[in-house]
Design a protein around this motif. Structure first.
Motif, PDB file in Angstrom:
ATOM      1  N   THR A  77       0.890  -1.210   0.006  1.00  0.00           N
ATOM      2  CA  THR A  77      -0.052   0.162   0.095  1.00  0.00           C
ATOM      3  C   THR A  77       1.011   1.345  -0.157  1.00  0.00           C
ATOM      4  O   THR A  77       1.878   1.128   0.788  1.00  0.00           O
ATOM      5  N   GLN A  78       0.715   2.085  -0.927  1.00  0.00           N
ATOM      6  CA  GLN A  78       1.320   3.474  -0.850  1.00  0.00           C
ATOM      7  C   GLN A  78       0.476   4.364  -1.363  1.00  0.00           C
ATOM      8  O   GLN A  78      -0.537   4.343  -2.196  1.00  0.00           O
ATOM      9  N   PRO A  79       0.901   5.644  -0.943  1.00  0.00           N
ATOM     10  CA  PRO A  79      -0.128   6.777  -1.316  1.00  0.00           C
ATOM     11  C   PRO A  79       0.197   7.209  -2.465  1.00  0.00           C
ATOM     12  O   PRO A  79       1.587   7.205  -3.082  1.00  0.00           O
ATOM     13  N   VAL A  80      -0.557   7.724  -3.321  1.00  0.00           N
ATOM     14  CA  VAL A  80      -0.380   8.208  -4.849  1.00  0.00           C
ATOM     15  C   VAL A  80      -0.516   9.657  -5.070  1.00  0.00           C
ATOM     16  O   VAL A  80       0.397  10.448  -5.407  1.00  0.00           O
ATOM     17  N   LYS A  81      -1.749  10.181  -4.745  1.00  0.00           N
ATOM     18  CA  LYS A  81      -1.933  11.882  -4.877  1.00  0.00           C
ATOM     19  C   LYS A  81      -2.973  12.224  -3.910  1.00  0.00           C
ATOM     20  O   LYS A  81      -3.761  11.208  -3.062  1.00  0.00           O
ATOM     21  N   LYS A  82      -3.002  13.268  -3.697  1.00  0.00           N
ATOM     22  CA  LYS A  82      -4.038  14.047  -2.821  1.00  0.00           C
ATOM     23  C   LYS A  82      -4.739  15.247  -3.458  1.00  0.00           C
ATOM     24  O   LYS A  82      -3.967  16.008  -4.302  1.00  0.00           O
ATOM     25  N   GLY A  83      -5.764  15.341  -3.166  1.00  0.00           N
ATOM     26  CA  GLY A  83      -6.714  16.480  -3.500  1.00  0.00           C
ATOM     27  C   GLY A  83      -6.981  17.483  -2.355  1.00  0.00           C
ATOM     28  O   GLY A  83      -6.356  17.266  -1.454  1.00  0.00           O
ATOM     29  N   ARG A  84      -7.887  18.191  -2.281  1.00  0.00           N
ATOM     30  CA  ARG A  84      -8.242  19.097  -1.278  1.00  0.00           C
ATOM     31  C   ARG A  84      -8.986  18.214  -0.161  1.00  0.00           C
ATOM     32  O   ARG A  84      -8.639  18.147   1.095  1.00  0.00           O
ATOM     33  N   THR A  85      -9.858  17.442  -0.539  1.00  0.00           N
ATOM     34  CA  THR A  85     -10.793  16.460   0.395  1.00  0.00           C
ATOM     35  C   THR A  85     -10.523  14.846   0.047  1.00  0.00           C
ATOM     36  O   THR A  85     -11.083  14.280   0.717  1.00  0.00           O
ATOM     37  N   VAL A 109     -12.487   9.851   0.820  1.00  0.00           N
ATOM     38  CA  VAL A 109     -12.594  11.175   1.010  1.00  0.00           C
ATOM     39  C   VAL A 109     -12.661  11.269   2.405  1.00  0.00           C
ATOM     40  O   VAL A 109     -13.018  10.405   3.215  1.00  0.00           O
ATOM     41  N   THR A 110     -12.241  12.397   2.866  1.00  0.00           N
ATOM     42  CA  THR A 110     -12.272  12.656   4.588  1.00  0.00           C
ATOM     43  C   THR A 110     -13.358  13.456   4.807  1.00  0.00           C
ATOM     44  O   THR A 110     -14.045  14.396   4.141  1.00  0.00           O
ATOM     45  N   ILE A 111     -14.469  12.961   5.996  1.00  0.00           N
ATOM     46  CA  ILE A 111     -15.476  13.593   6.261  1.00  0.00           C
ATOM     47  C   ILE A 111     -15.479  14.109   7.708  1.00  0.00           C
ATOM     48  O   ILE A 111     -14.925  13.323   8.405  1.00  0.00           O
ATOM     49  N   ASP A 112     -16.154  15.068   7.879  1.00  0.00           N
ATOM     50  CA  ASP A 112     -16.511  15.689   9.365  1.00  0.00           C
ATOM     51  C   ASP A 112     -17.590  14.321   9.838  1.00  0.00           C
ATOM     52  O   ASP A 112     -18.751  14.202   9.337  1.00  0.00           O
ATOM     53  N   LEU A 113     -17.306  13.720  10.926  1.00  0.00           N
ATOM     54  CA  LEU A 113     -17.784  12.569  11.651  1.00  0.00           C
ATOM     55  C   LEU A 113     -19.315  13.278  11.971  1.00  0.00           C
ATOM     56  O   LEU A 113     -20.013  12.303  12.106  1.00  0.00           O
ATOM     57  N   VAL A 119     -14.450  17.171   4.170  1.00  0.00           N
ATOM     58  CA  VAL A 119     -13.775  18.202   4.698  1.00  0.00           C
ATOM     59  C   VAL A 119     -12.215  18.068   4.139  1.00  0.00           C
ATOM     60  O   VAL A 119     -11.793  17.024   3.729  1.00  0.00           O
ATOM     61  N   PRO A 120     -11.558  19.263   4.230  1.00  0.00           N
ATOM     62  CA  PRO A 120      -9.998  19.050   3.857  1.00  0.00           C
ATOM     63  C   PRO A 120      -9.227  18.091   4.685  1.00  0.00           C
ATOM     64  O   PRO A 120      -9.640  17.702   5.640  1.00  0.00           O
ATOM     65  N   ILE A 121      -8.425  17.421   3.726  1.00  0.00           N
ATOM     66  CA  ILE A 121      -7.621  16.534   4.392  1.00  0.00           C
ATOM     67  C   ILE A 121      -6.730  16.999   5.588  1.00  0.00           C
ATOM     68  O   ILE A 121      -6.248  18.037   5.275  1.00  0.00           O
ATOM     69  N   PRO A 122      -6.839  16.383   6.562  1.00  0.00           N
ATOM     70  CA  PRO A 122      -5.920  17.017   7.700  1.00  0.00           C
ATOM     71  C   PRO A 122      -4.422  17.266   7.431  1.00  0.00           C
ATOM     72  O   PRO A 122      -3.991  15.944   6.807  1.00  0.00           O
ATOM     73  N   ALA A 123      -3.770  17.762   7.960  1.00  0.00           N
ATOM     74  CA  ALA A 123      -2.360  18.307   7.718  1.00  0.00           C
ATOM     75  C   ALA A 123      -1.541  16.695   7.984  1.00  0.00           C
ATOM     76  O   ALA A 123      -0.533  16.368   7.387  1.00  0.00           O
ATOM     77  N   GLU A 124      -1.971  15.987   9.196  1.00  0.00           N
ATOM     78  CA  GLU A 124      -1.244  14.701   9.440  1.00  0.00           C
ATOM     79  C   GLU A 124      -1.374  13.739   8.583  1.00  0.00           C
ATOM     80  O   GLU A 124      -0.600  12.838   8.163  1.00  0.00           O
ATOM     81  N   LEU A 125      -2.500  13.827   7.772  1.00  0.00           N
ATOM     82  CA  LEU A 125      -2.717  12.903   6.496  1.00  0.00           C
ATOM     83  C   LEU A 125      -2.060  13.471   5.304  1.00  0.00           C
ATOM     84  O   LEU A 125      -1.231  12.538   4.656  1.00  0.00           O
ATOM     85  N   GLY A 126      -2.325  14.602   5.043  1.00  0.00           N
ATOM     86  CA  GLY A 126      -1.693  15.295   3.929  1.00  0.00           C
ATOM     87  C   GLY A 126      -0.045  15.085   3.779  1.00  0.00           C
ATOM     88  O   GLY A 126       0.525  15.026   2.540  1.00  0.00           O
ATOM     89  N   VAL A 127       0.604  15.122   4.913  1.00  0.00           N
ATOM     90  CA  VAL A 127       2.146  15.023   4.909  1.00  0.00           C
ATOM     91  C   VAL A 127       2.572  13.760   4.316  1.00  0.00           C
ATOM     92  O   VAL A 127       3.743  13.596   4.038  1.00  0.00           O
ATOM     93  N   LEU A 128       1.749  12.782   4.113  1.00  0.00           N
ATOM     94  CA  LEU A 128       2.125  11.487   3.659  1.00  0.00           C
ATOM     95  C   LEU A 128       2.001  11.363   2.256  1.00  0.00           C
ATOM     96  O   LEU A 128       2.451  10.118   1.579  1.00  0.00           O
ATOM     97  N   PHE A 129       1.739  12.505   1.399  1.00  0.00           N
ATOM     98  CA  PHE A 129       1.630  12.224  -0.068  1.00  0.00           C
ATOM     99  C   PHE A 129       2.337  13.433  -0.640  1.00  0.00           C
ATOM    100  O   PHE A 129       2.724  14.308   0.097  1.00  0.00           O
ATOM    101  N   SER A 130       3.355  12.824  -1.641  1.00  0.00           N
ATOM    102  CA  SER A 130       3.973  13.950  -2.163  1.00  0.00           C
ATOM    103  C   SER A 130       3.129  14.480  -3.339  1.00  0.00           C
ATOM    104  O   SER A 130       2.513  13.799  -3.761  1.00  0.00           O
ATOM    105  N   THR A 131       3.212  15.894  -3.627  1.00  0.00           N
ATOM    106  CA  THR A 131       2.482  16.544  -4.298  1.00  0.00           C
ATOM    107  C   THR A 131       2.869  16.670  -5.722  1.00  0.00           C
ATOM    108  O   THR A 131       3.736  16.291  -6.221  1.00  0.00           O
TER     109      THR A 131
END
Length: 131
Positions: A77-85, A109-113, A119-131
């Motif tokens: 499993t590896q991250p490929v890309k990210k968008g806003r949500t 997609v990330t959602i507000d529970l 909702v926008p991807i939290p920074a803690e998750l976003g940093v795992l992706f190279s843009t």
């Protein structure tokens, strides 16, 4: 960050054709995603504390080679890309001979529970992706 898990194909995963049922590959990939989140220090509990849920919205899977009872498979499993949500994780499943059994790209997609809205991807998750 790429992660992997290893599994052995069990009797309950075999269909009438004598190979792994197509739906089981989705389950294998789900196990791979859970492991990826855990190794990224973003387990379910941590995301819940952040009021964030992840929802799978699309899976594009390619079945390359059949897997049979007792085979040992590795799910990468590896991250490929990210968008806003949304973001995409790639899975590759290989057998003991190193042959690709299946691969897929899974969009989540990330959602507000509470509101159940994206909702926008939290920074803690976003940093795992190279843009």
């Amino acid at each position: 960050m790429e992660t992997f898990i290893e599994i052995e194909v069990r009797p309950t995963e075999i269909d009438v054709m004598g190979h792994v049922n197509n739906a089981k590959y989705l389950e294998y990939m789900e196990w791979g995603r859970e492991d990826w989140y855990n190794k990224a220090e973003l387990p379910f509990d941590r995301l819940t504390e952040m009021n964030i849920g992840t929802v799978t919205v699309n899976i594009n899977i390619n079945y390359r080679k059949e897997a049979r009872l007792g085979e040992h498979l590795t799910i990468y499993t590896q991250p490929v890309k990210k968008g806003r949500t949304s973001y995409t994780l790639k899975h590759v499943i290989v057998n003991e001979a190193g042959e690709r059994v299946a691969d897929a790209e899974v969009i989540s997609v990330t959602i507000d529970l509470e509101t159940r809205k994206s909702v926008p991807i939290p920074a803690e998750l976003g940093v795992l992706f190279s843009t």
